[in-house]
Design a protein around this motif. Structure first.
Motif, PDB file in Angstrom:
ATOM      1  N   PHE A 100     -20.535   8.016 -34.472  1.00 49.91           N
ATOM      2  CA  PHE A 100     -19.523   9.044 -33.985  1.00 49.91           C
ATOM      3  C   PHE A 100     -18.600   8.567 -33.048  1.00 49.91           C
ATOM      4  O   PHE A 100     -19.164   8.094 -32.054  1.00 49.91           O
ATOM      5  CB  PHE A 100     -20.186  10.462 -33.770  1.00 49.91           C
ATOM      6  CG  PHE A 100     -21.006  10.868 -34.709  1.00 49.91           C
ATOM      7  CD1 PHE A 100     -22.459  10.345 -34.801  1.00 49.91           C
ATOM      8  CD2 PHE A 100     -20.993  11.851 -35.543  1.00 49.91           C
ATOM      9  CE1 PHE A 100     -23.295  10.732 -35.852  1.00 49.91           C
ATOM     10  CE2 PHE A 100     -21.894  12.391 -36.591  1.00 49.91           C
ATOM     11  CZ  PHE A 100     -22.975  11.816 -36.525  1.00 49.91           C
ATOM     12  N   TYR A 107     -16.113  10.492 -30.125  1.00 50.68           N
ATOM     13  CA  TYR A 107     -15.631  11.486 -29.592  1.00 50.68           C
ATOM     14  C   TYR A 107     -14.911  11.321 -28.353  1.00 50.68           C
ATOM     15  O   TYR A 107     -14.758  10.354 -27.893  1.00 50.68           O
ATOM     16  CB  TYR A 107     -16.923  12.420 -28.939  1.00 50.68           C
ATOM     17  CG  TYR A 107     -17.903  13.052 -29.995  1.00 50.68           C
ATOM     18  CD1 TYR A 107     -18.992  12.151 -30.245  1.00 50.68           C
ATOM     19  CD2 TYR A 107     -17.835  14.146 -30.665  1.00 50.68           C
ATOM     20  CE1 TYR A 107     -20.044  12.749 -30.982  1.00 50.68           C
ATOM     21  CE2 TYR A 107     -18.695  14.813 -31.387  1.00 50.68           C
ATOM     22  CZ  TYR A 107     -19.839  13.913 -31.608  1.00 50.68           C
ATOM     23  OH  TYR A 107     -20.857  14.499 -32.594  1.00 50.68           O
ATOM     24  N   LEU A 137     -15.523  18.397 -25.833  1.00 51.15           N
ATOM     25  CA  LEU A 137     -15.843  17.455 -26.710  1.00 51.15           C
ATOM     26  C   LEU A 137     -15.289  17.758 -28.079  1.00 51.15           C
ATOM     27  O   LEU A 137     -15.771  18.287 -28.470  1.00 51.15           O
ATOM     28  CB  LEU A 137     -17.496  17.381 -26.803  1.00 51.15           C
ATOM     29  CG  LEU A 137     -18.116  15.919 -26.974  1.00 51.15           C
ATOM     30  CD1 LEU A 137     -17.589  15.052 -25.857  1.00 51.15           C
ATOM     31  CD2 LEU A 137     -19.626  16.162 -26.778  1.00 51.15           C
ATOM     32  N   LEU A 197     -14.664  15.736 -31.783  1.00 48.68           N
ATOM     33  CA  LEU A 197     -15.029  14.727 -32.740  1.00 48.68           C
ATOM     34  C   LEU A 197     -13.753  14.213 -33.278  1.00 48.68           C
ATOM     35  O   LEU A 197     -12.867  14.762 -33.995  1.00 48.68           O
ATOM     36  CB  LEU A 197     -16.056  15.185 -33.906  1.00 48.68           C
ATOM     37  CG  LEU A 197     -16.239  14.138 -35.063  1.00 48.68           C
ATOM     38  CD1 LEU A 197     -17.240  13.166 -34.556  1.00 48.68           C
ATOM     39  CD2 LEU A 197     -16.851  14.717 -36.283  1.00 48.68           C
ATOM     40  N   TYR A 232     -16.236   9.899 -37.839  1.00 48.93           N
ATOM     41  CA  TYR A 232     -17.653   9.204 -38.031  1.00 48.93           C
ATOM     42  C   TYR A 232     -17.924   8.318 -39.075  1.00 48.93           C
ATOM     43  O   TYR A 232     -17.043   8.555 -40.154  1.00 48.93           O
ATOM     44  CB  TYR A 232     -18.667  10.425 -37.731  1.00 48.93           C
ATOM     45  CG  TYR A 232     -18.996  11.185 -38.765  1.00 48.93           C
ATOM     46  CD1 TYR A 232     -18.494  12.450 -39.109  1.00 48.93           C
ATOM     47  CD2 TYR A 232     -20.320  11.283 -39.429  1.00 48.93           C
ATOM     48  CE1 TYR A 232     -18.405  13.360 -40.184  1.00 48.93           C
ATOM     49  CE2 TYR A 232     -20.449  12.303 -40.314  1.00 48.93           C
ATOM     50  CZ  TYR A 232     -19.924  13.250 -40.975  1.00 48.93           C
ATOM     51  OH  TYR A 232     -20.051  14.216 -41.728  1.00 48.93           O
ATOM     52  N   ASP A 269     -15.252  11.004 -42.155  1.00 49.95           N
ATOM     53  CA  ASP A 269     -14.397  11.990 -41.652  1.00 49.95           C
ATOM     54  C   ASP A 269     -13.581  11.620 -40.602  1.00 49.95           C
ATOM     55  O   ASP A 269     -14.358  11.358 -39.337  1.00 49.95           O
ATOM     56  CB  ASP A 269     -15.301  13.263 -41.358  1.00 49.95           C
ATOM     57  CG  ASP A 269     -14.144  14.519 -40.946  1.00 49.95           C
ATOM     58  OD1 ASP A 269     -15.035  15.510 -41.021  1.00 49.95           O
ATOM     59  OD2 ASP A 269     -13.091  14.479 -40.712  1.00 49.95           O
ATOM     60  N   SER A 310     -10.875  13.491 -39.588  1.00 51.45           N
ATOM     61  CA  SER A 310      -9.857  14.486 -39.399  1.00 51.45           C
ATOM     62  C   SER A 310      -9.336  14.849 -38.064  1.00 51.45           C
ATOM     63  O   SER A 310      -8.327  15.439 -37.844  1.00 51.45           O
ATOM     64  CB  SER A 310     -10.333  15.603 -40.389  1.00 51.45           C
ATOM     65  OG  SER A 310     -11.498  16.279 -39.930  1.00 51.45           O
TER      66      SER A 310
END
Lengths: 116, 113
Positions: free
Chosen positions: A33, A35, A43, A45, A48, A56, A58
């Motif tokens: 991931f 971040y 935090l 995202l 990942y 993803d 997005s």
């Protein structure tokens, strides 16, 4: 003592420059991931991967950010061109996830990026 | 869109006090809730809760999940200055999004001597 490693730990760059951040996940983990953390947004995202496949992204500004995982031991996050609003701490985390089951993620030490 | 909300956003206490941090979640196909502690560096894992009503405990910290009411609490008893940190909770989902964490905004805990 297995841990996620990230390089560089600190980066100061001028607006418009390319920035590349690297992450080595814990050996055996199949999910990675990226971040971003700021005081204002907390935090977030960005992207990942599971088994090196992007799942993803997005959360990432597509026009300037890109994330890749060229092999199981390396994930990269690139910003081109960088802007002052990209200044933040970027964390990489890894974990093991399989058969629909989620396990805890372990975070790297972060890259503190400052874009002037 | 999945959402995790923590309260209070900040808390100031004195050593020896007991604190309760709250986390409510709206996560589609929810699977588990995680708590992390963040000092001046990366978040470090505290607990993962999957089953409702079963308390997890580690020293002075304990946590429990209520899947009916969609919330979790983190308790810290006999607080120490070393407990000062940001406490983050996050929800995970199943299905194709399994593994992805949705974080709350965090609770900033300050423990004074």
């Amino acid at each position: 003592d297995a841990r996620v490693t990230q390089t560089p730990r600190h980066k100061v760059t001028e607006m418009g420059q390319e920035v590349t951040m690297r992450c080595q996940p814990i050996l055996g983990h199949n999910t990675v991931f990226w971040y971003r953390q700021t005081m204002m947004q907390g935090l977030e995202l960005l992207a990942y991967f599971r088994n090196r496949a992007p799942l993803d992204d997005s959360g990432m500004p597509k026009d300037r950010f890109s994330a890749e995982m060229p092999d199981a031991t390396l994930a990269t996050l690139k910003i081109q061109p960088s802007e002052p609003r990209d200044s933040a701490v970027y964390f990489c985390a890894s974990g093991w996830n399989g058969q629909g089951i989620s396990y805890e993620q372990y975070f790297g030490p972060g890259t503190r990026l400052t874009v002037t | 869109e999945d959402k995790v909300v923590q309260s209070p956003l900040s808390l100031v206490v004195h050593e020896g006090d007991t604190v309760t941090l709250n986390c409510s979640y709206e996560v589609t196909n929810f699977r588990s809730l995680l708590w992390y502690k963040q000092e001046k560096k990366a978040p470090t894992f505290l607990f993962m809760l999957t089953s409702s009503g079963i308390e997890k405990k580690s020293g002075r910290l304990s946590s429990i999940l209520d899947k009916k009411e969609l919330f979790s609490i983190l308790n810290i008893t006999a607080t120490q200055t070393g407990d000062s940190a940001i406490y983050l909770c996050a929800g995970t989902a199943g299905g194709t999004s399994y593994g992805k964490l949705t974080f709350g905004q965090g609770t900033i805990l300050t423990v004074h001597p």
